[in-house]
Write a protein that holds these residues in place. Structure first.
Motif, short mmCIF file in Angstrom:
data_model
loop_
_atom_site.label_atom_id
_atom_site.label_comp_id
_atom_site.label_asym_id
_atom_site.label_seq_id
_atom_site.Cartn_x
_atom_site.Cartn_y
_atom_site.Cartn_z
N LYS A 58 4.80 17.19 -18.26
CA LYS A 58 3.44 16.64 -18.24
C LYS A 58 3.36 15.34 -17.44
O LYS A 58 2.29 14.95 -16.98
N THR A 59 4.50 14.67 -17.27
CA THR A 59 4.57 13.45 -16.47
C THR A 59 5.48 13.69 -15.27
O THR A 59 6.29 14.62 -15.27
N PRO A 60 5.35 12.87 -14.22
CA PRO A 60 6.11 13.15 -12.99
C PRO A 60 7.62 13.21 -13.21
O PRO A 60 8.18 12.49 -14.04
N ILE A 61 8.26 14.08 -12.45
CA ILE A 61 9.71 14.20 -12.43
C ILE A 61 10.22 13.29 -11.31
O ILE A 61 9.93 13.51 -10.14
N HIS A 62 10.96 12.25 -11.69
CA HIS A 62 11.33 11.23 -10.72
C HIS A 62 12.46 11.66 -9.80
O HIS A 62 12.52 11.22 -8.65
N LEU A 63 13.35 12.49 -10.30
CA LEU A 63 14.51 12.88 -9.50
C LEU A 63 15.07 14.17 -10.08
O LEU A 63 15.09 14.36 -11.29
N SER A 64 15.52 15.06 -9.22
CA SER A 64 16.12 16.30 -9.71
C SER A 64 17.23 16.75 -8.78
O SER A 64 17.31 16.34 -7.61
N ARG A 65 18.10 17.57 -9.30
CA ARG A 65 19.14 18.22 -8.50
C ARG A 65 19.56 19.48 -9.22
O ARG A 65 19.40 19.61 -10.44
N ASN A 66 20.11 20.43 -8.47
CA ASN A 66 20.57 21.69 -9.02
C ASN A 66 22.09 21.68 -9.04
O ASN A 66 22.73 21.60 -7.99
N LEU A 67 22.67 21.74 -10.23
CA LEU A 67 24.12 21.74 -10.39
C LEU A 67 24.61 23.18 -10.42
O LEU A 67 24.27 23.94 -11.33
N LEU A 68 25.40 23.56 -9.45
CA LEU A 68 25.96 24.91 -9.40
C LEU A 68 27.25 24.94 -10.22
O LEU A 68 28.16 24.15 -9.99
N LEU A 69 27.30 25.85 -11.17
CA LEU A 69 28.40 25.90 -12.13
C LEU A 69 29.54 26.78 -11.62
O LEU A 69 29.32 27.72 -10.85
N PRO A 70 30.77 26.52 -12.06
CA PRO A 70 31.92 27.33 -11.61
C PRO A 70 31.72 28.80 -11.94
O PRO A 70 31.14 29.16 -12.96
N ARG A 71 32.22 29.65 -11.06
CA ARG A 71 32.12 31.09 -11.28
C ARG A 71 33.33 31.78 -10.68
O ARG A 71 34.06 31.20 -9.86
N SER A 72 33.54 33.04 -11.08
CA SER A 72 34.62 33.84 -10.54
C SER A 72 34.07 35.19 -10.09
O SER A 72 33.07 35.67 -10.62
N ARG A 73 34.73 35.78 -9.13
CA ARG A 73 34.31 37.08 -8.61
C ARG A 73 34.50 38.17 -9.66
O ARG A 73 35.53 38.23 -10.34
N SER A 74 33.51 39.03 -9.81
CA SER A 74 33.60 40.13 -10.76
C SER A 74 33.63 41.46 -10.01
O SER A 74 33.24 41.55 -8.85
N PHE A 75 34.09 42.52 -10.71
CA PHE A 75 34.22 43.83 -10.08
C PHE A 75 33.42 44.91 -10.78
O PHE A 75 32.93 45.83 -10.13
N GLU A 76 33.29 44.86 -12.10
CA GLU A 76 32.64 45.95 -12.83
C GLU A 76 31.33 45.56 -13.48
O GLU A 76 30.61 46.43 -13.96
N MET A 77 31.02 44.28 -13.54
CA MET A 77 29.74 43.81 -14.05
C MET A 77 29.19 42.77 -13.09
O MET A 77 29.95 41.99 -12.53
N MET A 78 27.88 42.79 -12.91
CA MET A 78 27.28 41.84 -11.98
C MET A 78 27.48 40.41 -12.49
O MET A 78 27.24 40.11 -13.66
N ASN A 79 27.94 39.57 -11.60
CA ASN A 79 28.09 38.15 -11.91
C ASN A 79 27.44 37.37 -10.78
O ASN A 79 27.70 37.63 -9.61
N PHE A 80 26.56 36.44 -11.14
CA PHE A 80 25.88 35.67 -10.10
C PHE A 80 26.06 34.18 -10.35
O PHE A 80 26.44 33.76 -11.44
N GLN A 81 25.81 33.43 -9.31
CA GLN A 81 25.93 31.98 -9.41
C GLN A 81 24.99 31.43 -10.48
O GLN A 81 23.80 31.72 -10.48
N ARG A 82 25.53 30.66 -11.38
CA ARG A 82 24.74 30.03 -12.45
C ARG A 82 24.51 28.56 -12.11
O ARG A 82 25.23 27.97 -11.31
N GLY A 83 23.52 27.99 -12.80
CA GLY A 83 23.20 26.61 -12.50
C GLY A 83 22.61 25.88 -13.68
O GLY A 83 22.23 26.46 -14.70
N ALA A 84 22.55 24.56 -13.52
CA ALA A 84 21.88 23.67 -14.48
C ALA A 84 20.98 22.75 -13.67
O ALA A 84 21.45 21.97 -12.84
N LEU A 85 19.69 22.87 -13.88
CA LEU A 85 18.72 22.08 -13.14
C LEU A 85 18.45 20.78 -13.90
O LEU A 85 18.04 20.80 -15.06
N GLU A 86 18.68 19.67 -13.22
CA GLU A 86 18.56 18.34 -13.83
C GLU A 86 17.25 17.69 -13.40
O GLU A 86 16.89 17.74 -12.22
N ALA A 87 16.56 17.07 -14.35
CA ALA A 87 15.30 16.40 -14.06
C ALA A 87 15.25 15.08 -14.81
O ALA A 87 15.43 15.04 -16.03
#
Length: 287
Positions: free
Chosen positions: A96-125
């Motif tokens: 409801k009030t302005p967001i002064h600063l933000s960044r997207n933190l990309l979290l560690p991941r590993s390659r998968s073979f039998e189940m879809m795995n995608f890059q995860r993140g934590a958005l900071e505001a």
């Protein structure tokens, strides 16, 4: 101050329908909103631009979006112009009030073979609130592997606890004539953690209760709002294939705060009436 976190599953509800309007109606009373699984050009929801649609449905909120990846899905040349079309998936923060600063933190991941795995993140505001400046995070951890979740938690915990040392997304801006933003110790981390309370990855973030003193507040661990407020029976995920089967309901969505904010926690509850996703919105009130 009311907060809510909601994994909106690409806008698709328990009834299989896509409906951003009912998601917006569910969260619009909050001062700060954390959303996960917000997409653009996702084949699973007809390629909708959810960032634009959520912005239109909640026009009185300031918003930031962090896509964790962009995958080409139909980029082409038309009339001599390159048109980029990418599938994006990430997190969103609204305030409801302005967001002064933000960044997207990309979290560690590993390659998968039998189940879809995608890059995860934590958005900071970084948001100024009645309780002062607070860092808010919209977080989405891996759904397949507790080992990968533990790695992501370890990375995230360092960002949560070392913000003043690292400087967040931007520091030293006096060089370009802008006022230096504060680097608050206080934080709220909300989202879909895909973990169960008491699991090893949970303990990595929130600690383990002592046999005598329970969960004392310490600066090096986050505070699980549900534990602090002694709120039980908080299922936040419903199996869409068996929604009536209570044995398949789990608590995998959380609100964590810094120890400094623990005394400000007043209420925590789950909106059991929401049907806009396979997750349920988790609300918290601070004051």
């Amino acid at each position: 101050m009311k907060l809510v976190t909601y994994n909106i599953q690409y806008g698709i509800g328990l009834d299989g329908r896509y409906d951003v309007g009912r998601i917006a109606d569910t969260v619009r009373d909050a001062d700060v909103i954390a959303l996960q699984e917000v997409t653009r050009n996702n084949p699973r929801n007809g390629g909708r631009d959810m960032v634009a649609e959520i912005g239109e449905a909640l026009p009185d909120y300031f918003a930031v979006y962090g896509s964790n990846f962009e995958a080409n899905i139909g980029s082409r040349v038309e009339d001599g112009r390159a048109i980029t079309t990418t599938f994006q998936l990430g997190n969103m923060m609204l305030s409801k009030t302005p967001i002064h600063l933000s960044r997207n933190l990309l979290l560690p991941r590993s390659r998968s073979f039998e189940m879809m795995n995608f890059q995860r993140g934590a958005l900071e505001a970084l948001i100024e609130t009645p309780l002062g400046f607070i860092r808010f995070y919209s977080i989405h951890l891996d759904h397949r592997s507790p080992v990968e979740r533990a790695s992501q938690i370890q990375f995230l915990r360092q960002r949560l606890l070392n913000y003043a040392l690292e400087g967040g997304a931007l520091s030293g801006v006096a060089e370009i004539g802008l006022p230096e933003l504060p680097h608050p110790e206080a934080f709220v981390g909300m989202g879909d953690f895909n973990m169960l309370a008491g699991s090893p990855e949970y303990v990595e973030l929130a600690g383990r209760p002592d046999h005598e003193f329970g969960m004392p507040l310490t600066a090096d661990f986050a505070v699980d709002a549900a534990v602090r407020l002694d709120v039980a029976d908080l299922a936040t995920w419903v199996d869409p294939k068996r929604p009536e089967d209570a044995s398949r309901h789990k608590r995998i969505d959380y609100v964590f705060t810094s120890a400094s904010l623990a005394r400000s926690l007043k209420r925590l509850w789950v909106d059991r009436q929401a049907v806009g996703s396979d997750h349920l919105p988790v609300w918290a009130e601070l004051g």
